[in-house]
Design a protein around this motif. Structure first.
Motif, PDB file in Angstrom:
ATOM      1  N   LEU A 257      -6.327 -31.839   9.938  1.00  0.00           N
ATOM      2  CA  LEU A 257      -7.655 -31.219   9.792  1.00  0.00           C
ATOM      3  C   LEU A 257      -8.759 -32.104  10.371  1.00  0.00           C
ATOM      4  O   LEU A 257      -9.789 -31.603  10.827  1.00  0.00           O
ATOM      5  CB  LEU A 257      -7.939 -30.922   8.315  1.00  0.00           C
ATOM      6  CG  LEU A 257      -7.163 -29.743   7.713  1.00  0.00           C
ATOM      7  CD1 LEU A 257      -7.360 -29.684   6.203  1.00  0.00           C
ATOM      8  CD2 LEU A 257      -7.612 -28.427   8.343  1.00  0.00           C
ATOM      9  N   HIS A 258      -8.548 -33.420  10.340  1.00  0.00           N
ATOM     10  CA  HIS A 258      -9.560 -34.340  10.896  1.00  0.00           C
ATOM     11  C   HIS A 258      -9.659 -34.237  12.414  1.00  0.00           C
ATOM     12  O   HIS A 258     -10.660 -34.666  13.007  1.00  0.00           O
ATOM     13  CB  HIS A 258      -9.227 -35.785  10.499  1.00  0.00           C
ATOM     14  CG  HIS A 258      -9.411 -36.064   9.044  1.00  0.00           C
ATOM     15  ND1 HIS A 258     -10.602 -35.862   8.388  1.00  0.00           N
ATOM     16  CD2 HIS A 258      -8.537 -36.520   8.104  1.00  0.00           C
ATOM     17  CE1 HIS A 258     -10.476 -36.184   7.109  1.00  0.00           C
ATOM     18  NE2 HIS A 258      -9.223 -36.584   6.911  1.00  0.00           N
ATOM     19  N   LEU A 259      -8.630 -33.668  13.061  1.00  0.00           N
ATOM     20  CA  LEU A 259      -8.637 -33.546  14.515  1.00  0.00           C
ATOM     21  C   LEU A 259      -9.415 -32.322  14.993  1.00  0.00           C
ATOM     22  O   LEU A 259      -9.736 -32.204  16.174  1.00  0.00           O
ATOM     23  CB  LEU A 259      -7.195 -33.457  15.039  1.00  0.00           C
ATOM     24  CG  LEU A 259      -6.256 -34.616  14.658  1.00  0.00           C
ATOM     25  CD1 LEU A 259      -4.844 -34.318  15.139  1.00  0.00           C
ATOM     26  CD2 LEU A 259      -6.768 -35.928  15.247  1.00  0.00           C
ATOM     27  N   PHE A 260      -9.706 -31.389  14.082  1.00  0.00           N
ATOM     28  CA  PHE A 260     -10.381 -30.148  14.453  1.00  0.00           C
ATOM     29  C   PHE A 260     -11.891 -30.296  14.319  1.00  0.00           C
ATOM     30  O   PHE A 260     -12.384 -31.130  13.559  1.00  0.00           O
ATOM     31  CB  PHE A 260      -9.912 -28.991  13.564  1.00  0.00           C
ATOM     32  CG  PHE A 260      -8.428 -28.739  13.627  1.00  0.00           C
ATOM     33  CD1 PHE A 260      -7.716 -28.944  14.801  1.00  0.00           C
ATOM     34  CD2 PHE A 260      -7.732 -28.306  12.510  1.00  0.00           C
ATOM     35  CE1 PHE A 260      -6.351 -28.721  14.862  1.00  0.00           C
ATOM     36  CE2 PHE A 260      -6.364 -28.075  12.566  1.00  0.00           C
ATOM     37  CZ  PHE A 260      -5.675 -28.287  13.743  1.00  0.00           C
ATOM     38  N   PRO A 261     -12.669 -29.477  15.051  1.00  0.00           N
ATOM     39  CA  PRO A 261     -14.131 -29.512  14.906  1.00  0.00           C
ATOM     40  C   PRO A 261     -14.551 -29.132  13.488  1.00  0.00           C
ATOM     41  O   PRO A 261     -13.840 -28.395  12.790  1.00  0.00           O
ATOM     42  CB  PRO A 261     -14.609 -28.448  15.912  1.00  0.00           C
ATOM     43  CG  PRO A 261     -13.462 -28.224  16.828  1.00  0.00           C
ATOM     44  CD  PRO A 261     -12.225 -28.500  16.056  1.00  0.00           C
ATOM     45  N   ALA A 262     -15.696 -29.637  13.061  1.00  0.00           N
ATOM     46  CA  ALA A 262     -16.189 -29.319  11.713  1.00  0.00           C
ATOM     47  C   ALA A 262     -16.481 -27.828  11.611  1.00  0.00           C
ATOM     48  O   ALA A 262     -17.042 -27.232  12.538  1.00  0.00           O
ATOM     49  CB  ALA A 262     -17.456 -30.125  11.428  1.00  0.00           C
ATOM     50  N   PRO A 263     -16.118 -27.169  10.511  1.00  0.00           N
ATOM     51  CA  PRO A 263     -16.382 -25.740  10.353  1.00  0.00           C
ATOM     52  C   PRO A 263     -17.879 -25.433  10.348  1.00  0.00           C
ATOM     53  O   PRO A 263     -18.698 -26.282   9.962  1.00  0.00           O
ATOM     54  CB  PRO A 263     -15.765 -25.414   8.981  1.00  0.00           C
ATOM     55  CG  PRO A 263     -14.801 -26.519   8.701  1.00  0.00           C
ATOM     56  CD  PRO A 263     -15.369 -27.725   9.377  1.00  0.00           C
ATOM     57  N   GLU A 264     -18.217 -24.231  10.793  1.00  0.00           N
ATOM     58  CA  GLU A 264     -19.617 -23.810  10.851  1.00  0.00           C
ATOM     59  C   GLU A 264     -20.254 -23.783   9.471  1.00  0.00           C
ATOM     60  O   GLU A 264     -21.460 -23.971   9.324  1.00  0.00           O
ATOM     61  CB  GLU A 264     -19.689 -22.417  11.487  1.00  0.00           C
ATOM     62  CG  GLU A 264     -21.095 -21.958  11.832  1.00  0.00           C
ATOM     63  CD  GLU A 264     -21.109 -20.563  12.436  1.00  0.00           C
ATOM     64  OE1 GLU A 264     -22.217 -20.034  12.647  1.00  0.00           O
ATOM     65  OE2 GLU A 264     -20.024 -20.003  12.669  1.00  0.00           O
ATOM     66  N   SER A 265     -19.442 -23.570   8.452  1.00  0.00           N
ATOM     67  CA  SER A 265     -19.966 -23.482   7.083  1.00  0.00           C
ATOM     68  C   SER A 265     -20.435 -24.825   6.547  1.00  0.00           C
ATOM     69  O   SER A 265     -21.195 -24.885   5.576  1.00  0.00           O
ATOM     70  CB  SER A 265     -18.894 -22.927   6.148  1.00  0.00           C
ATOM     71  OG  SER A 265     -17.771 -23.802   6.117  1.00  0.00           O
ATOM     72  N   GLY A 266     -19.964 -25.911   7.152  1.00  0.00           N
ATOM     73  CA  GLY A 266     -20.292 -27.241   6.638  1.00  0.00           C
ATOM     74  C   GLY A 266     -19.326 -27.708   5.565  1.00  0.00           C
ATOM     75  O   GLY A 266     -19.412 -28.841   5.081  1.00  0.00           O
ATOM     76  N   TRP A 267     -18.390 -26.853   5.195  1.00  0.00           N
ATOM     77  CA  TRP A 267     -17.402 -27.160   4.160  1.00  0.00           C
ATOM     78  C   TRP A 267     -16.218 -27.897   4.775  1.00  0.00           C
ATOM     79  O   TRP A 267     -15.764 -27.563   5.865  1.00  0.00           O
ATOM     80  CB  TRP A 267     -16.928 -25.850   3.529  1.00  0.00           C
ATOM     81  CG  TRP A 267     -15.712 -25.936   2.655  1.00  0.00           C
ATOM     82  CD1 TRP A 267     -14.418 -25.702   3.023  1.00  0.00           C
ATOM     83  CD2 TRP A 267     -15.663 -26.245   1.258  1.00  0.00           C
ATOM     84  NE1 TRP A 267     -13.570 -25.835   1.952  1.00  0.00           N
ATOM     85  CE2 TRP A 267     -14.310 -26.179   0.848  1.00  0.00           C
ATOM     86  CE3 TRP A 267     -16.636 -26.570   0.312  1.00  0.00           C
ATOM     87  CZ2 TRP A 267     -13.921 -26.419  -0.463  1.00  0.00           C
ATOM     88  CZ3 TRP A 267     -16.235 -26.817  -0.991  1.00  0.00           C
ATOM     89  CH2 TRP A 267     -14.899 -26.738  -1.373  1.00  0.00           C
ATOM     90  N   THR A 268     -15.717 -28.906   4.078  1.00  0.00           N
ATOM     91  CA  THR A 268     -14.527 -29.613   4.528  1.00  0.00           C
ATOM     92  C   THR A 268     -13.306 -28.995   3.853  1.00  0.00           C
ATOM     93  O   THR A 268     -13.184 -29.076   2.616  1.00  0.00           O
ATOM     94  CB  THR A 268     -14.603 -31.109   4.165  1.00  0.00           C
ATOM     95  OG1 THR A 268     -15.782 -31.668   4.750  1.00  0.00           O
ATOM     96  CG2 THR A 268     -13.373 -31.855   4.682  1.00  0.00           C
ATOM     97  N   PRO A 269     -12.411 -28.343   4.615  1.00  0.00           N
ATOM     98  CA  PRO A 269     -11.231 -27.712   3.997  1.00  0.00           C
ATOM     99  C   PRO A 269     -10.387 -28.722   3.235  1.00  0.00           C
ATOM    100  O   PRO A 269     -10.175 -29.848   3.696  1.00  0.00           O
ATOM    101  CB  PRO A 269     -10.465 -27.141   5.202  1.00  0.00           C
ATOM    102  CG  PRO A 269     -11.497 -26.983   6.260  1.00  0.00           C
ATOM    103  CD  PRO A 269     -12.467 -28.111   6.064  1.00  0.00           C
TER     104      PRO A 269
END
Length: 369
Positions: A257-269
């Motif tokens: 998950l750290h390799l993916f861009p940050a979600p638009e929601s600002g939430w960290t999965p």
């Protein structure tokens, strides 16, 4: 049947002809005609749905799923009138590979949510349709033994009918009807077909991805498309000898998950482990879900996502109607097999054949002037 023994040559010997065999159907049985189900009016459908009548809701969903034009006309009117009563639920999409325990987990999840949060829960379970027979088993409800008899739950299995992402074509419209009937929590369970889960992501507020540990190459579960859509990842069957494998799989997913861009929601999965069979770790999962809902409502993303979804489905509806209009056009229907044969025989290219079909379609469109 004639018997030669009865001829004059055999005097003194007689064989009876017997009797005619009776029918296997009782001739005195009077078949009763099955009473035809009364078709509700649009007003009766809306009134029954708003009152929370599950029987009327079920018939309305059947109407929405019907492909008959006369049923679709009534269904669209019902949806339009139910729209003001919708939008007040939390919609949660649940996906994962086949065998990950989606249906069993939903049974446990649903009971937990109803006991802890109250309200009413609707489960829209999408079942894969056969490409050959076009049929579906619709057996997901049998795995939800406790939830299926709960007075505050409504479980509706529906065939995927070849829709992208294993989501039935009319699932979004069914969500509107369920919300109008007072269901404030809605689960959408997908078939679990891998990376084509865009459809379910575009109709829910939280996308929950169920994964398994110890099934071989962990990278099989780390698919960029579906991982980027997930708001939360949970590793099922974290019990017995599988606990350490589940923890290791969770660590792999967190690193990915750290390799993916940050979600638009600002939430960290987040990545959690649990056991659907033994009911371990369920509370932590739903604490995560409702923390997410509070988080996105506070920063305005919740409303933004709902608006984007409405826009997405407007364009999807346009595309669907254009496709249906094209293939149901009588001129196209007569040309299609001919052009297909030309392509197979190498007399024309696929692109040329498609262009000729489209030109014919547009030429015969009615003028809007």
């Amino acid at each position: 049947m004639e018997h030669p023994e009865n001829s004059d040559a055999y005097k003194g010997l007689t064989v009876n002809k017997g009797i005619e065999q009776p029918s296997i159907v009782n001739p005195y049985l009077k078949l009763r005609k099955k009473p035809k189900r009364r078709q509700f009016s649009v007003g009766e459908y809306v009134e029954g749905i708003v009152k929370g009548d599950v029987t009327v809701l079920s018939q309305a969903v059947t109407l929405v799923e019907s492909v008959k034009p006369e049923h679709q006309t009534i269904a669209q009117e019902v949806i339009e009138k139910c729209l003001p009563y919708s939008g007040n639920s939390v919609r949660i999409g649940i996906s994962g590979v086949p065998g990950a325990g989606k249906s069993t987990s939903i049974d446990v999840f649903g009971l937990h949510v109803l006991e802890k949060k109250g309200g009413k829960l609707a489960v829209l379970a999408i079942d894969p349709s056969s490409e050959r027979s076009k049929g579906s088993i619709l057996g997901d409800k049998t795995r939800m033994e406790k939830l299926s008899v709960h007075p505050k739950s409504f479980i509706r299995p529906s065939p995927s009918a070849g829709s992208l992402g294993g989501v039935a074509r009319k699932t979004r419209e069914t969500i509107i009807l369920c919300e109008a009937a007072g269901f404030d929590k809605i689960f959408v369970e997908t078939v679990g077909v891998g990376q084509s889960e865009t459809a379910v992501h575009s109709m829910v507020d939280f996308f929950l991805l169920i994964q398994l540990a110890g099934t071989g190459d962990e990278l099989q579960g780390i698919k960029r498309g579906i991982m980027e859509m997930a708001d939360g990842i949970i590793i099922n069957k974290a019990d017995g000898n599988n606990i350490e494998k589940a923890k290791l799989a969770a660590a792999h997913f967190r690193n990915a998950l750290h390799l993916f861009p940050a979600p638009e929601s600002g939430w960290t999965p987040q990545v959690l482990t649990y056991s659907g069979f033994y009911g371990i770790g369920i509370e932590e999962i739903w604490d995560m879900v409702f923390r997410y809902i509070d988080f996105v409502k506070a920063n305005g993303y919740f409303e933004h996502r709902r608006n984007e979804q409405s826009k997405y489905w407007m364009y999807e509806t346009i595309n669907e109607h254009l496709r249906n209009s094209f293939y149901n056009n009588p001129d196209i229907a007569s040309m299609l097999l001919e052009k297909e044969r030309e392509v197979l025989e190498g007399r024309t290219t696929s692109f040329t054949a498609a262009r000729k079909l489209l030109n014919t379609y547009f030429k015969h469109l009615p003028s809007w002037e």
